[in-house]
Every structure is written in C-alpha cells, then in structure tokens.
Write an enzyme that holds these catalytic residues in place. Structure first.
Site, PDB file in Angstrom:
ATOM      1  CD  GLU A  33      -6.661  12.230  -0.008  1.00  0.00           C
ATOM      2  OE1 GLU A  33      -6.033  11.525  -0.830  1.00  0.00           O
ATOM      3  OE2 GLU A  33      -6.993  11.817   1.108  1.00  0.00           O
ATOM      4  CG  LEU A  79      15.048  -9.226 -11.487  1.00  0.00           C
ATOM      5  CD1 LEU A  79      14.825 -10.117 -10.260  1.00  0.00           C
ATOM      6  CD2 LEU A  79      13.965  -9.490 -12.535  1.00  0.00           C
TER       7      LEU A  79
HETATM    8  C1  AOF Z   1      -5.385   8.762   1.442  1.00  0.00           C
HETATM    9  N1  AOF Z   1      -5.501   8.862   0.096  1.00  0.00           N
HETATM   10  O1  AOF Z   1      -5.373   8.004  -1.954  1.00  0.00           O
HETATM   11  C2  AOF Z   1      -4.911   6.571  -0.142  1.00  0.00           C
HETATM   12  C3  AOF Z   1      -4.854   6.451   1.275  1.00  0.00           C
HETATM   13  O2  AOF Z   1       2.155   4.061   2.007  1.00  0.00           O
HETATM   14  P1  AOF Z   1       1.323   5.187   1.545  1.00  0.00           P
HETATM   15  O3  AOF Z   1       1.914   6.551   1.788  1.00  0.00           O
HETATM   16  O4  AOF Z   1       0.820   5.025   0.117  1.00  0.00           O
HETATM   17  O5  AOF Z   1       0.010   5.179   2.482  1.00  0.00           O
HETATM   18  C4  AOF Z   1      -0.860   4.116   2.382  1.00  0.00           C
HETATM   19  C5  AOF Z   1      -1.933   4.252   3.423  1.00  0.00           C
HETATM   20  O6  AOF Z   1      -2.674   5.449   3.210  1.00  0.00           O
HETATM   21  C6  AOF Z   1      -2.940   3.120   3.342  1.00  0.00           C
HETATM   22  O7  AOF Z   1      -2.590   2.106   4.229  1.00  0.00           O
HETATM   23  C7  AOF Z   1      -4.243   3.774   3.719  1.00  0.00           C
HETATM   24  O8  AOF Z   1      -4.371   3.840   5.126  1.00  0.00           O
HETATM   25  C8  AOF Z   1      -4.063   5.190   3.208  1.00  0.00           C
HETATM   26  N2  AOF Z   1      -4.558   5.282   1.837  1.00  0.00           N
HETATM   27  N3  AOF Z   1      -5.104   7.561   2.012  1.00  0.00           N
HETATM   28  O9  AOF Z   1      -5.504   9.750   2.142  1.00  0.00           O
HETATM   29  C9  AOF Z   1      -5.277   7.836  -0.734  1.00  0.00           C
HETATM   30  N4  AOF Z   1      -4.626   5.516  -0.953  1.00  0.00           N
HETATM   31 ZN    ZN Z   2      -3.060  10.253   1.882  1.00  0.00          ZN
END
Ligand code: AOF
Ligand code: ZN
Length: 367
Positions: free
Chosen positions: A55, A207
């Site tokens: 988003e 690393l």
């Molecule tokens: C969304 N849009 O593109 C994705 C979501 O650790 P973070 O901040 O990257 O959050 C990861 C979590 O967010 C993941 O476990 C899942 O619940 C959600 N993924 N949500 O609105 C995204 N990749």
């Molecule tokens: Zn998100």
C-alpha cells in the site's frame, strides 16, 4: 465502478504481488493498485522483507492522485506497527476514499481489524474480492506462521562446476560485481546472517550490508569450540549484535571473556556432525525474533542445512567459469552418499542473469 472493473483491478494487484516472490518471505506477497474512476493512478508491491508494504509503495507511486482513489489490495491492510507503520494509517492520511481487499490477514495481530479502523475514518471497505485467487500469495506465510524457526535462505556463489575456491583457498572473485552487490541487498533484507567458524577463520568477514541502506543484520556463528579469534571483525558489536553458538563443553573462561565484550554465547547440544541446528534455529527465532535468516556458508554449514533439509529457499549464483580441478573446493560438503535417490530435489522458482552470472532462485520441492 462496476464489479467487472473491480475484479480486473484486483487481478492486476495479484500480478504485482507476485513480483515479491523470493524476496519477501516469510511475509506474504502483497500487491496494491490505486484507481480513480477508470484510471490506475498508482501501483505497488511488497518488494523486500522488512521494506515498505504494498500500500505504501502504491501511495508513493500515486502521490497526490491517491486522494479520493480506491485502493485494491490483495491482503487486508495491516493495522499495527511491525517493522513498518500500519498501512491503515497511511491509507487514511493519503485521503483514499475506498479500500477493496481480497484475503483476510492470517496474522492474529491484524486479522479482521482493518475494516473497523478504516470505516471509523469514513472509508468504504469491501472485503473478500477474489479471495480465493489471492490465497495462493499466502502459502509461504501460512507455512512459516506455525513454526518456531526463521525462514532460512541459503546463499552461495560458485563456478559452473560448483567450486568456490582453488586448493590454495583463492576465491577472489568467483562472480562479478553485480552478483556480489545483490548479496549485500539480501543481507539488508535478512534480519540475521549465519556462518560457520571455518568461514570466520578463513575470511574474517564483517557480514555487514556495506553500501546498501538498511540496518546491519544480527550475526550468528556456529563455533562449537569457541575458536573465533579475539581480533575477528564480527566481534565488533558496535556494528551489529553477534551471537556465537558453542558446544556445552566449550571453555568457560573463553565464554565469559567473550560475554564481557558484549558478545552473546549460547551453548546448544551436539548433533551427528556438529551443533544441533534445530536448537540453533529455535534460539535465533526465540531470542531475537529473526524472521528471515541468511546462511552464507561455508561449505560444511551449507551442506548440513541441505542434508538435514532445514531451509526454505536457496539463492545461487553461477559464474560462467570452470576450474576443472579435483582438489578445488566445493560449494557444499557432506558425508558420503551412495544413491541418487538420496539427492535433494529442488524446484526452480525463477532464473535470470546478473552482470553475466547466472542467478537461480530455488526451494526444496514440495510434494
Ligand atoms: C500489508 N501490506 O504489503 C504486507 C503485509 O514486519 P512488517 O512491518 O513488514 O509487517 C509484516 C506483517 O504485515 C505480516 O506479518 C503480515 O501480517 C502483514 N503483511 N500487510 O498491509 C503488505 N506484506
Ligand atoms: Zn501494511
């Protein structure tokens, strides 16, 4: 906007989501399209583990044109802060008028919460559009949710005949610059990197992600006898935290000297060929919440992860060069194996070239 139009836009979001494959796991692959009337004003996808969500990427793409638009997202927007701030907030702040999403987020932190948050800000919400088609984007995410270990990515770069150095240990360089830069990008994507003591003694690696923005990953060394030299560069914990995994009988005074320097030392039980990898991975997830772990070698460590089937993904770079020397060092090592049926079968997810080297994205075959 009609139902057919909504479906077409969601299909576009699903296609965008697939672009993240291989780089976002264990997160779900997510895509987002922003549309105003009949016009697409923004496209985005989750491109890197730890990086911006779909988003946010689409909102950036649309800029001011996001105001009053409809967002088509393959997954329910997240509503709490993870490694990035909540997407519900970003959508509200951008003035999006309507949100259409496909699948509900299986993550219990978010599941089903987005609707109320968005509606509370006067945004119209439609959930479940093409939910079945979008479900496939969650396969790895669901697989990883129920486990107590990180998503494990193996990486190696070898000559076409599978070698990483000559008999003298000369290894500079196997692949070109572009492939080496991609390794640094992968380090930035991963929250942890693991290597064996052999690699520390041979290469004294730092690393770090050198030159690529993003935090340095946590560093882990399989070092049964605590042989990491005091001068080793990865013991500089100012750059990033370091943890050494040792055998239960490792030297106690060595252990406390390391701990005084701020290095974590964790004893784990032995296995047939070294340390108990299952215990190591459990510790890495449990202690440090590392979601994605990069295993960089050396050959014995990579061989153990492969023979024990403890990995989710392999990223391999093959240089179009041949050594054709029996004593050159192989990329992976392990004990004798007699039958082809004992080989580990991989699935090729993607392939391409990078600065003249071959790039292969693979995973263990799932039957
Ligand atoms: C969304 N849009 O593109 C994705 C979501 O650790 P973070 O901040 O990257 O959050 C990861 C979590 O967010 C993941 O476990 C899942 O619940 C959600 N993924 N949500 O609105 C995204 N990749
Ligand atoms: Zn998100």
């Amino acid at each position: 906007m009609g139902v057919a139009r909504d479906r077409a836009l969601m299909r576009e979001a699903i296609a965008l989501a697939e672009r993240g494959r291989g780089r976002v796991e264990p997160n779900p692959r997510v895509g987002c399209v922003l549309a105003r009337d009949d016009e697409i004003v923004g496209r985005g996808w989750h491109a890197d583990f730890g990086g911006p969500h779909a988003e946010v990427a689409a909102l950036r793409d649309a800029g001011e044109r996001a105001r009053g638009a409809t967002a088509f997202v393959t997954l329910e927007p997240c509503s709490t802060t993870g490694k990035t701030p909540p997407c519900t907030e970003a959508l509200v702040a951008a003035g999006v008028a309507r949100v259409v999403y496909a699948a509900v987020d299986p993550n219990p932190d978010h599941a089903g919460r987005a609707d109320a948050v968005l509606e509370g800000h006067g945004i119209e919400v439609r959930r479940g559009l093409l939910a079945e088609e979008a479900e496939g984007l969650l396969d790895d995410f669901r697989l990883a949710l129920g486990r107590d270990r990180p998503w494990v990515v193996l990486k190696w770069a070898s000559t076409l005949d599978g070698r990483i150095a000559t008999v003298t240990g000369d290894s500079k360089w196997i692949t070109g610059e572009a492939a080496r830069l991609e390794v640094h990008r992968e380090r930035a994507r991963c929250r942890g990197i693991l290597v064996g003591i052999g690699t520390v003694l041979a290469d004294d690696p730092e690393l770090t992600t050198r030159g690529v923005p993003g935090p340095n990953p946590r560093r882990y060394v399989l070092d049964p006898g605590l042989r990491t030299p005091e001068t080793a560069r990865l013991l500089d914990v100012a750059a990033a935290p370091t943890t050494l995994f040792c055998a239960p009988d490792a030297d106690a005074s060595r252990k406390s000297a390391l701990e005084e320097r701020g290095v974590a030392v964790v004893a784990v039980g032995p296995s047939e060929r070294g340390l108990d990898l299952e215990a190591v991975l459990r510790e890495i997830q449990g202690r440090d919440r590392v979601g994605r772990l990069l295993v960089e070698g050396g050959a014995r460590v990579l061989g153990s992860f492969v023979r024990e089937r403890r990995f989710d993904q392999a990223r391999v770079f093959l240089a179009p060069r041949l050594l054709a020397a029996s004593d050159a060092r192989p990329a992976l090592e392990g004990p004798t194996l007699e039958h082809m049926r004992e080989a580990l079968d991989l699935e090729l997810l993607e392939s391409g070239t990078l600065g003249g080297d071959l790039r292969l994205e693979l995973r263990p075959r799932r039957d």
